[in-house]
Design an enzyme around this catalytic site. Structure first.
Site, PDB file in Angstrom:
ATOM      1  N   ILE A   1       0.723  -1.026   0.175  1.00  0.00           N
ATOM      2  CA  ILE A   1      -0.034   0.035  -0.178  1.00  0.00           C
ATOM      3  C   ILE A   1       0.996   1.376  -0.119  1.00  0.00           C
ATOM      4  O   ILE A   1       0.214   2.467  -0.430  1.00  0.00           O
ATOM      5  CB  ILE A   1      -0.861   0.095   1.335  1.00  0.00           C
ATOM      6  CG1 ILE A   1      -2.083  -0.996   1.012  1.00  0.00           C
ATOM      7  CG2 ILE A   1      -1.612   1.216   1.469  1.00  0.00           C
ATOM      8  CD1 ILE A   1      -3.236  -0.812   2.014  1.00  0.00           C
ATOM      9  N   GLY A   2       2.008   1.213   0.503  1.00  0.00           N
ATOM     10  CA  GLY A   2       2.856   2.339   0.765  1.00  0.00           C
ATOM     11  C   GLY A   2       4.332   2.190   0.557  1.00  0.00           C
ATOM     12  O   GLY A   2       5.002   3.330   1.001  1.00  0.00           O
ATOM     13  N   GLY A   3       4.775   1.296  -0.350  1.00  0.00           N
ATOM     14  CA  GLY A   3       6.087   0.910  -0.404  1.00  0.00           C
ATOM     15  C   GLY A   3       6.864   0.019   0.211  1.00  0.00           C
ATOM     16  O   GLY A   3       7.959  -0.047   0.225  1.00  0.00           O
ATOM     17  N   SER A   4       6.185  -0.837   0.899  1.00  0.00           N
ATOM     18  CA  SER A   4       6.484  -1.875   1.737  1.00  0.00           C
ATOM     19  C   SER A   4       7.439  -3.029   0.770  1.00  0.00           C
ATOM     20  O   SER A   4       8.431  -3.659   1.438  1.00  0.00           O
ATOM     21  CB  SER A   4       5.686  -2.536   2.464  1.00  0.00           C
ATOM     22  OG  SER A   4       4.362  -3.113   1.399  1.00  0.00           O
TER      23      SER A   4
ATOM     24  N   SER B   1       0.139  -2.086  11.132  1.00  0.00           N
ATOM     25  CA  SER B   1       1.368  -1.495  11.237  1.00  0.00           C
ATOM     26  C   SER B   1       2.422  -2.515  11.243  1.00  0.00           C
ATOM     27  O   SER B   1       3.365  -2.328  11.901  1.00  0.00           O
ATOM     28  CB  SER B   1       1.597  -0.477  12.503  1.00  0.00           C
ATOM     29  OG  SER B   1       0.800   0.658  12.463  1.00  0.00           O
TER      30      SER B   1
ATOM     31  N   GLY C   1       6.395  -0.753  14.147  1.00  0.00           N
ATOM     32  CA  GLY C   1       5.426  -0.398  13.416  1.00  0.00           C
ATOM     33  C   GLY C   1       5.241   1.132  13.451  1.00  0.00           C
ATOM     34  O   GLY C   1       5.575   1.811  14.474  1.00  0.00           O
ATOM     35  N   VAL C   2       5.164   1.701  12.372  1.00  0.00           N
ATOM     36  CA  VAL C   2       5.136   2.933  12.471  1.00  0.00           C
ATOM     37  C   VAL C   2       3.613   3.542  11.661  1.00  0.00           C
ATOM     38  O   VAL C   2       3.294   4.808  11.638  1.00  0.00           O
ATOM     39  CB  VAL C   2       6.156   3.866  11.407  1.00  0.00           C
ATOM     40  CG1 VAL C   2       7.539   3.392  11.850  1.00  0.00           C
ATOM     41  CG2 VAL C   2       6.064   3.347  10.039  1.00  0.00           C
TER      42      VAL C   2
ATOM     43  N   GLU D   1       0.195   3.722  11.214  1.00  0.00           N
ATOM     44  CA  GLU D   1      -1.107   4.028  11.773  1.00  0.00           C
ATOM     45  C   GLU D   1      -1.170   5.262  12.553  1.00  0.00           C
ATOM     46  O   GLU D   1      -2.050   6.052  12.446  1.00  0.00           O
ATOM     47  CB  GLU D   1      -1.681   2.823  12.454  1.00  0.00           C
ATOM     48  CG  GLU D   1      -1.936   1.590  11.743  1.00  0.00           C
ATOM     49  CD  GLU D   1      -2.538   0.400  12.296  1.00  0.00           C
ATOM     50  OE1 GLU D   1      -3.729   0.598  12.551  1.00  0.00           O
ATOM     51  OE2 GLU D   1      -1.667  -0.279  12.866  1.00  0.00           O
TER      52      GLU D   1
END
Lengths: 161, 90, 764
Positions: C491-494, C532, C717-718, C720
Site C-alpha cells: 500500500i505504501g512502499g513496503s 503497522s 510499526g509506524v 497507523e
C-alpha cells in the site's frame, strides 16, 4: 437498451486514434474500458477528486466529466503519453526521487496536472502549486512530498538542478 | 508461580482483585488452575471445541503477545494477561 | 531527526527508488479496479434505500428479461454462515454477521445495505437492471445514535441480541439476558479511581462526541471473480489481506480454501477499509451462475454507504491531577456506534486512550452499540482517534488549571518502560518521552505564533501495533541478484522496504533485489497489510530466509575451497575462509558459482513473530481561527514519533505525514451527515470534505529512531498512529487561539462561530 455507437476520431498521446462508444460513456470510461488505457484512474466519477485528469487541447480536465463523443477532433494527453522512449519525464522522475507516492492511485492525475502547470509557469511558488493542484486529492501522502516533487521537477526542467 | 491479571469484567469471580498468583508451566495449566481456584474462568477463556483460548483473546506473557495456544510455556514469575486481540487498519 | 540505538547499515536507512516506481508513475501498474479479462461481465449491487426494514420479497423477473442481463443473486442464494466468532488475523469476527453484511438476508440494516447483485454485458446495462428489481420492504424505525440506542424503549436492530458483559470483543462473557442494541459492555480497571480522585487537587469532567468518518481511499472497492468449471475460484482485487479474505470466502461460500485463489493486484489505498470482503462474494456467486468472470466495482457513493467507515462515539472523560501536575486518576465512558453489526473498535479505544501517560488509577467503561448505519471497519489505529480526543482535551484543561505548559504537563506524566497500561500490561522499551523532549527542543516549539487569533496545541497518542505471520521466499540468480517473493499487498512502499532488508542481509544493493507480491497459491501464509506490521513481520521472514541462504552458500564456498563449512564466514557481503583470509568471494561472485557447486539455491520461510512493540507520538499544531467565519487554518504542524529503525526513511515519513492529514480532516471537516431516516446526505467527495493540498502547510516530522529491541533490524510499526493526535491537538490549539473548547467533532466553521457567540454572550 444499448444505444447505437458513435465512431470517434481523435488524437491520443500524439497518435491518431479511433474508437466506438455509446453516447452515455464518459471519456474516462472510453480510456479505461474501451481502449484499455487504465493509467487514468477513477476515484469518484463526478469531478471531485482529479484522479481521472487528462490534458485535452491544452487544458487539464476531469475525464469523467467529458463524454467520449466530445473528444472528436481533440488532442488528448494521458499519463501513458508523458514518458518517452528516451525515459521518464522529469516530473515522473521527481515523484520517484521525492517519494511523492504511497499507493500511487492519485499519481497519474497529479503528474498530468503538474505537467500542465509547469509548461505554463516554469517557476511556480508553493502557494501556486497548492492552488493549481487543489483539485487532485491524495489520501496517503498528506501532499507534502508531492509539493516538493513538483518544485524539484520545476528546477530540473529549468536546468537548475 | 505466575502472576495472572484478571480481566476487569471477571474480577467478581476472584473477589475483585486485579491479580492472582497461579501455579503452572503452560497456559493450559495456568488457566486450569485459575479455574479450579475460581470457577468460571475456563469456560470464559477456552474454546473446548478447538482446544484453544477463545477467538478474540490474546494471551500476553511479560508484555509479549503469544496468541491462543494452550501449550504456550509460562515461566516462573511470569506475568500473564488475557487481553482482547486487536489488529488495526493500515 | 534524532536517533538512538542506531546500528550502521549500508542499505537500511537509505532512500532508493521504489521497485514498482516506473510502473506507478507511467500508469502501467494494474490496480484491482483496472483489471480486465476476456469474457468478463459487469456486476452491480442493488442497495437498500431504507436504514431499517424487513425484506418481504424480491422480484427480479423484469431485470432478468432486460437484454444483456445474465443473472441475479440475492441473500437467499447464500448458504447460512455459522454464527460463531473465529480468529481472523489478530482479531476475530462473526461469520454470520459478515455474510449478512455482504448481502442482506431477511432485514436491511442500513441505507446502502446490499440486497441483490446483477451481472450484465456492460456496467450501464447492469445499472439499468437494478432499477428493474422490485423489492418489497416493510420499513421499520431506525436507530441512529449510540446513546439513544441504549435506551429501553427503542427498536431492537437484532431482536434476539442480548448484551454480553465482555472482557473481549466477541467473547461469550456473561450474557446479561437483556435484549438490547448494546451488543457488549466491557471494562478496564486499574488501581482505585475513587482513591485517585480523592488525591487530586483538580478534576476535569467533560463530554465529547465524534462523527462517522470514512477512510477515504481513492480507489473504490473492487473484485473480479471467476468460478471455473473445475470449481476453482480465482479473485483479482485490491486487498489488505489475501489469506484472510480467502478464509472469509471459504466460510461464506462453503468452499474449500485450497480451491480459492486470491490474486492481489495493486491497491489504491485501504487504511483498514479493504480488510473485509464486500464485492468478492457476489462476484463469485454471479460468476458461478453465469459461467463468466464477473467484475464489480463501487461508485463513490456506494463506498461511503456500503463499506466500513469508522464509528461515531459519544464519550465522557474525567481526569484528576495534583497541584504539582501529577495525574492521579482517569475515568472514561466510551459509547461507540458499531453500525449494523456488533464489533466496533471500542476495546482498542479503551486500551489506547490514556496509554501515553503513567496513571495508576484508571476505569474505562466501553459500550458497543448497534445502530442502523454501515458496519464499521478498521480505520488506522481503530478506536484510538476517537478515544484519545477526550483524553487529550481533558488533560489540556488540567494542565491549564495546574498552570503548566501542556507539553511539560505531558512530559511529567509520560509513560515509561515498566509503567502499566489501563489493562495492566507493562510498557516495553520505547521512545514516548523522547518524542515529547524532541518536540520541546524543536524550532516549532520555540517559534512565535505571530498574530491574533492564533494558538498552539499539542496532543499525544498510542497504538499497540500487531505482529501476524509472514512468509517469503528468495531465489538467488546467477548474476548476484535476488528474486524475492512475498505476499503482502503493497500500500505504501513496503515491497521496497522488504527488499532493502534482504539486500542489507546479503550485502548487495537494494536495486539488486527484485520483490514481487504473490497470490495465495504461490506464497505461504501472510497476515493483513494492516496493524503497522507489514515491514516488521516480513523483516523477520527475510531474516530467516537470508540466514538460511547464507548457511547454504557457505557450504558451497567450503566446497570450492575444499574445506569444512565451519571454516567459512560471511560479513559485509563477502564469504571468506577463516583460515586463509585471501580466499574470499563476494555474494555476487558466489551467486555465479552456485550451479557448479550443487545447483541453484532458493529458500522459503514462514514466521509468526512476537515483540512487535508499540507506537508513541506527540504532535504540535499552530492554527489561526477566523472569528467571523469560524474557519481554521493550519499554520504549522510537527509530528514527533518513535519510529524504530527506519528502513526507508522517506516512506516512513510519508506514513506519518499522511496519517496526520487524515487526522486533520477528521478534526475539522469530515463527517457523515445523516438525515432522520438514516440516509447519508453528503456521500460524495464534494460534500464529504477531505483535506486538499490547498488546506495544508508542509507537515514537519521529528522521527525518533528508538530501535525495537525485539526485531533483527530494529523495526517498529509506524504506519497507523499519526492519525490519532490531530483531533486533540487541533481542539487544544483552537482553545489557545480563541478561548473556546470544542467538544464535538468535526470542529466545522459554523460550530466554532456558534461557540464564539456563546462565549461572548451573543447566543441567538
Amino acid at each position: 437498451m444499448a444505444a447505437e455507437k458513435t465512431h470517434v476520431r481523435t488524437t491520443l498521446n500524439g497518435e491518431a486514434t479511433e474508437y466506438l462508444c455509446e453516447p452515455n460513456q464518459s471519456l474516462l470510461e472510453v480510456l479505461r474500458d474501451v481502449l484499455l488505457l487504465t493509467g487514468t484512474k477513477e476515484g469518484c466519477n463526478d469531478g471531485n477528486c482529479g484522479a481521472c485528469t487528462v490534458n485535452m487541447d491544452g487544458r487539464i480536465v476531469d475525464s469523467c466529466l467529458v463524454l467520449g463523443v466530445e473528444a472528436e477532433g481533440s488532442d488528448i494527453l494521458t499519463i501513458e503519453g508523458v514518458a518517452t522512449p528516451e525515459g521518464l519525464h522529469p516530473i515522473q522522475q521527481a515523484f520517484l526521487e521525492n517519494a511523492a507516492l504511497q499507493c500511487g492511485i492519485c499519481t497519474p492525475g497529479f503528474i498530468v496536472a503538474s505537467k500542465a502547470l509547469l509548461e505554463k509557469e516554469p517557476n511556480p511558488s508553493e502557494a501556486r502549486i497548492r492552488h493549481w493542484l487543489a483539485g487532485n486529492l491524495c489520501r496517503c501522502t498528506g501532499y507534502d512530498k508531492i509539493v516538493k516533487a513538483v518544485v524539484a521537477a520545476a528546477n530540473t526542467m529549468e536546468g537548475k538542478k | 508461580m505466575a502472576t495472572v491479571w484478571i480481566p476487569t469484567p471477571y474480577r467478581d469471580l476472584v473477589g475483585g482483585v486485579e491479580t492472582v498468583t497461579v501455579a503452572g508451566s503452560t497456559v493450559r495449566q495456568i488457566t486450569r488452575n485459575l479455574d479450579t481456584a475460581h470457577p468460571g474462568f475456563w469456560e470464559r477463556l477456552v474454546d473446548d471445541e478447538t482446544d484453544r483460548i477463545r477467538a478474540g483473546v490474546s494471551v500476553i506473557i511479560n508484555g509479549v503477545v503469544v496468541g491462543t495456544a494452550l501449550h504456550e510455556p509460562v515461566g516462573e514469575n511470569d506475568e500473564v494477561h488475557y487481553l482482547p486481540a486487536i489488529a488495526g487498519g493500515a | 531527526m534524532t536517533t538512538a540505538n542506531k546500528k550502521k547499515y549500508k542499505v537500511i536507512g537509505t532512500t532508493p527508488i521504489r521497485h514498482d516506481g516506473a510502473d506507478k508513475v507511467t500508469g502501467r501498474a494494474i490496480y484491482g479496479i483496472d483489471f480486465h479479462t476476456t469474457g468478463m461481465l459487469w456486476g452491480k449491487i442493488l442497495r437498500s434505500p431504507h436504514a431499517h426494514a424487513k425484506i418481504k420479497s424480491i422480484d427480479a423477473s423484469k431485470a432478468l428479461a432486460l437484454p444483456g442481463v445474465h443473472a441475479v443473486v440475492t441473500g437467499k442464494d447464500m448458504a447460512v454462515a455459522r454464527d460463531i466468532e473465529v480468529e481472523a488475523g489478530e482479531t476475530s469476527l462473526n461469520y454470520m454477521h459478515l455474510s449478512d453484511n455482504v448481502m442482506a438476508r431477511d432485514k436491511v440494516l442500513y441505507k446502502g445495505h446490499a440486497v441483490a447483485a446483477v451481472a450484465a454485458d456492460t456496467q450501464h446495462i447492469a445499472e439499468e437492471a437494478l432499477d428493474l428489481i422490485d423489492v418489497d420492504y416493510e420499513v421499520l424505525t431506525p436507530v441512529l445514535n449510540g446513546r439513544e440506542g441504549m435506551k429501553a424503549d427503542v427498536p431492537l436492530i437484532h431482536p434476539e441480541q442480548t448484551t454480553k458483559i465482555m472482557a473481549f470483543r466477541f467473547d461469550p462473557g456473561t450474557d446479561s439476558g437483556e435484549k438490547s442494541n448494546v451488543a457488549g459492555r466491557s471494562q478496564l480497571k486499574l488501581g482505585d479511581i475513587e482513591a485517585g480522585f480523592k488525591e487530586a487537587d483538580f478534576i476535569v469532567e467533560r463530554e465529547y462526541t465524534t462523527s462517522w468518518v470514512h477512510q477515504g481511499y481513492i480507489e473504490a472497492q473492487n473484485a473480479t471473480a471467476h468460478w471455473n468449471n473445475d470449481d476453482n475460484i480465482t479473485v483479482w482485487n485490491s486487498s489488505q489481506g489475501t489469506f484472510n479474505q480467502r478464509q472469509l470466502m471459504a466460510e461464506i461460500l462453503k468452499h474449500p480454501v485450497s480451491q480459492i485463489k486470491m490474486v492481489p493486484l495493486e491497491i489504491g489505498g485501504g487504511f483498514g477499509g479493504k480488510i473485509p470482503v464486500y464485492l468478492e462474494i457476489p462476484a463469485a456467486m454471479l460468476s458461478k451462475k453465469t459461467g463468466h468472470p464477473v467484475k464489480m466495482t463501487m461508485t463513490r457513493t456506494e463506498v461511503f454507504e456500503g463499506t466500513g467507515p469508522a464509528s461515531a462515539a459519544q464519550m465522557k472523560a474525567k481526569v484528576g491531577a495534583t497541584k504539582d501536575g501529577r495525574i492521579t486518576a482517569a475515568y472514561a465512558e466510551l459509547v461507540f456506534e458499531a453500525g449494523a453489526f456488533p464489533g466496533s473498535a471500542v476495546g482498542a479505544g479503551a486500551q489506547g486512550m490514556f496509554t501515553a501517560y503513567n496513571i495508576e488509577n484508571i476505569l474505562i467503561d466501553g459500550y458497543d452499540v448497534v445502530v442502523n448505519k454501515p458496519k464499521s471497519a478498521a480505520y488506522r489505529s481503530p478506536g484510538t482517534p476517537q478515544a484519545c480526543f477526550p483524553a487529550e482535551a481533558v488533560i489540556d484543561e488540567l494542565a491549564d488549571l495546574v498552570g503548566m505548559d501542556p507539553l511539560e504537563f505531558r512530559m511529567k506524566n509520560a509513560a515509561k518502560e515498566g509503567d502499566r497500561r489501563a489493562d495492566g500490561v507493562q510498557h516495553p522499551e520505547m521512545g514516548n518521552l523522547e518524542c515529547m523532549e524532541a518536540l520541546k527542543a524543536s524550532d516549532h516549539y520555540k517559534s512565535d505564533l505571530g498574530g491574533p487569533n492564533r494558538g498552539r496545541g499539542v496532543a499525544s497518542g498510542y497504538w499497540g501495533n500487531a505482529g501476524m505471520p509472514a512468509s517469503c521466499s528468495i531465489a538467488i540468480n546467477g548474476d548476484g541478484t535476488v528474486s524475492l517473493a512475498e505476499g503482502s499487498p503493497d500500500i505504501g512502499g513496503s515491497r521496497t522496504s522488504i527488499a532493502m532488508m534482504c539486500a542489507e542481509a546479503f550485502g548487495i544493493a537494494a536495486e539488486d533485489v527484485h520483490p514481487s507480491i504473490k497470490d495465495t497459491d504461490s506464497i505461504g501464509y501472510q497476515g493483513l497489510t494492516a496493524g503497522s506490521s507489514t515491514t516488521l513481520r516480513n523483516g523477520w521472514a527475510v531474516y530467516e530466509v537470508t540466514n538460511q541462504a547464507i548457511e547454504l552458500i557457505k557450504a558451497r564456498a567450503a566446497r570450492l575451497w575444499e574445506t569444512e563449512p565451519e571454516n567459512v564466514d560471511f560479513a559485509d557481503g563477502v564469504f571468506f575462509s577463516k583460515a586463509e583470509k585471501e580466499l574470499k568471494l563476494t555474494f555476487k561472485e558466489m551467486a555465479g558459482k552456485l550451479m557448479e557447486t550443487g545447483g541453484p539455491i532458493s529458500v522459503a520461510a514462514s514466521v509468526a513473530p512476537r515483540g512487535a512493540g508499540p507506537s508513541f507520538t506527540t504532535h504540535m499544531v499552530d492554527v489561526e481561527v477566523d472569528p467571523e467565519t469560524g474557519k481554521v487554518d493550519i499554520l504549522r504542524y510537527t509530528a514527533a514519533q518513535d519510529v524504530g529503525t527506519m528502513i526507508h526513511p522517506d516512506y516512513v515519513e510519508g506514513q506519518v505525514q499522511g496519517g496526520a492529514v487524515q487526522g486533520i480532516g477528521w478534526a475539522l471537516n469530515e463527517e457523515y451527515f445523516f438525515n432522520d431516516k438514516g440516509a447519508m446526505l453528503n456521500a460524495s467527495y464534494l460534500d464529504y470534505r477531505v483535506p486538499t493540498m490547498l488546506d495544508l502547510p508542509m507537515i514537519d516530522t521529528i522521527l525518533v529512531e528508538h530501535a525495537n529491541p525485539n526485531h533483527p533490524f530494529g523495526v517498529r510499526g509506524v504506519a497507523e498512529i499519526s492519525v490519532v493526535p490531530p483531533l486533540g491537538a487541533i481542539a487544544n490549539a483552537i482553545y489557545a487561539a480563541v478561548g473556546v473548547r470544542m467538544r464535538d467533532l468535526p470542529m466545522a466553521p459554523h460550530k466554532i462561530v456558534k461557540a464564539l457567540q456563546e462565549k461572548n454572550g451573543k447566543t441567538k
